[in-house]
Enzyme design. Structure first.
Site, PDB file in Angstrom:
ATOM      1  CG  LEU A   1      26.611  11.621 -43.323  1.00  0.00           C
ATOM      2  CD1 LEU A   1      25.132  11.275 -43.158  1.00  0.00           C
ATOM      3  CD2 LEU A   1      27.202  10.879 -44.516  1.00  0.00           C
TER       4      LEU A   1
ATOM      5  N   GLY B   1      27.608  17.535 -49.483  1.00  0.00           N
ATOM      6  CA  GLY B   1      27.895  16.707 -50.664  1.00  0.00           C
ATOM      7  C   GLY B   1      27.194  15.353 -50.544  1.00  0.00           C
ATOM      8  CG  HIS B   2      28.343  12.471 -47.552  1.00  0.00           C
ATOM      9  ND1 HIS B   2      29.157  13.110 -46.641  1.00  0.00           N
ATOM     10  CD2 HIS B   2      29.094  11.482 -48.096  1.00  0.00           C
ATOM     11  CE1 HIS B   2      30.338  12.534 -46.633  1.00  0.00           C
ATOM     12  NE2 HIS B   2      30.344  11.557 -47.503  1.00  0.00           N
TER      13      HIS B   2
ATOM     14  CB  SER C   1      36.565  16.563 -48.264  1.00  0.00           C
ATOM     15  OG  SER C   1      37.280  15.544 -47.594  1.00  0.00           O
ATOM     16  CB  SER C   2      34.532  13.284 -44.296  1.00  0.00           C
ATOM     17  OG  SER C   2      33.354  12.935 -44.962  1.00  0.00           O
TER      18      SER C   2
END
Ligand code: PAF
Length: 280
Positions: A33, A36-37, A185-186
């Site tokens: 996470l 963004g999440h 991004s992950s």
């Protein structure tokens, strides 16, 4: 935060809440996470009585086994982040809890499945819809939250919701960016310091496109942006397209709502990004 690992225990718990007229907001994720999440969790908190997040690295949506294997799974720090964000419920099942054996799944998604991401990741959206359908079936959310970074994914899930007449509202939330513009991004943790710098060409080219766009220069501008990306060291362009934001057909001078989407490999890491014209 309550943590569930089985469908049955989560289903029973949420059933009780639903019977007390509580509304459920759902944020499906594959973990690792980032802010963004957490912005999706925050959106869900604004409009629902209870927020459920799922962390499940879904094997059926990976077409490259190496990509699946190396997908980050920092569950302890994810739980901490969700606790801090005030998330109410985490669903974190094992693969065997979600997939019983040889299951067959095929949804007729039409051209959306084969365009852009679909061309480079065959079968990806069948896997995505398969798992999101299962998750919706367990959680039965009133609202489900997805990030704009996976723009095509949002359209595909919208299509599934229409096809199967699912009683859920989808909410698309804006892309969160690092201060230098890189979309969160992950997968960014896989980038070396050098690659991280080269990766900035994705957001830069999107910005250049939106800043320079007018009705008459669409095709020329696409070519310029493709060249910008292809000439960046260590970056292998997969696509840079301007598309109709409703159906992802290639845009032309008459298209009203345009989304510009890019995918490229930076070293071994595949990144995507996009911008909706007029929104940037
Ligand atoms: O966007 C993602 O993280 C995944 O595709 C999703 C929606 C959680 C399904 O596995």
């Amino acid at each position: 935060m309550k943590i569930f690992t089985t469908r049955e225990s989560l289903g029973n718990y949420l059933g009780q809440l639903r019977s007390k007229a509580q509304t459920i907001g759902f944020v499906p994720t594959m973990g690792a996470l980032h802010p963004g999440h957490l912005s999706l969790i925050a959106q869900a908190q604004l409009h629902n009585s209870v927020v459920v997040c799922s962390i499940f690295v879904n094997p059926t949506q990976f077409n490259d086994p190496k990509d699946l294997e190396k997908y980050p799974r920092p569950i302890a720090s994810d739980i901490e982040k969700l606790e801090t964000a005030g998330c109410d419920v985490l669903f974190n099942p094992e693969v065997k809890e979600m997939y019983a054996g040889n299951e067959h799944w095929h949804l007729v998604l039409g051209e959306l499945e084969h365009l852009l991401e679909g061309e480079f990741r065959p079968g990806h959206y069948q896997g995505v819809t398969q798992v999101v359908y299962k998750l919706f079936d367990i959680v039965k959310p009133d609202n489900a939250y997805f990030g704009q970074k996976d723009y095509q994914q949002v359209l595909v899930i919208q299509k599934m919701v229409q096809l199967l007449n699912l009683p859920v509202s989808l909410v698309m939330c804006p892309i969160l960016r690092e201060t230098d513009g890189l979309a969160m991004s992950s997968r960014n943790i896989h980038l070396s310091a050098d690659e991280r710098q080269h990766a900035l060409i994705l957001s830069r080219s999107l910005n250049y496109f939106s800043d320079s766009f007018n009705k008459d220069n669409l095709f020329e501008l696409l070519e310029t942006c493709k060249k910008m990306i292809s000439s960046e060291p260590g970056v292998q362009l997969e696509y840079f397209e301007a598309a109709n934001a409703d159906n992802l057909h290639p845009a032309d001078q008459n298209t009203e709502n345009i989304v510009v989407l890019v995918a490229a490999k930076v070293g071994n890491t595949r990144l995507i990004d996009n911008t909706i014209l007029g929104n940037h």
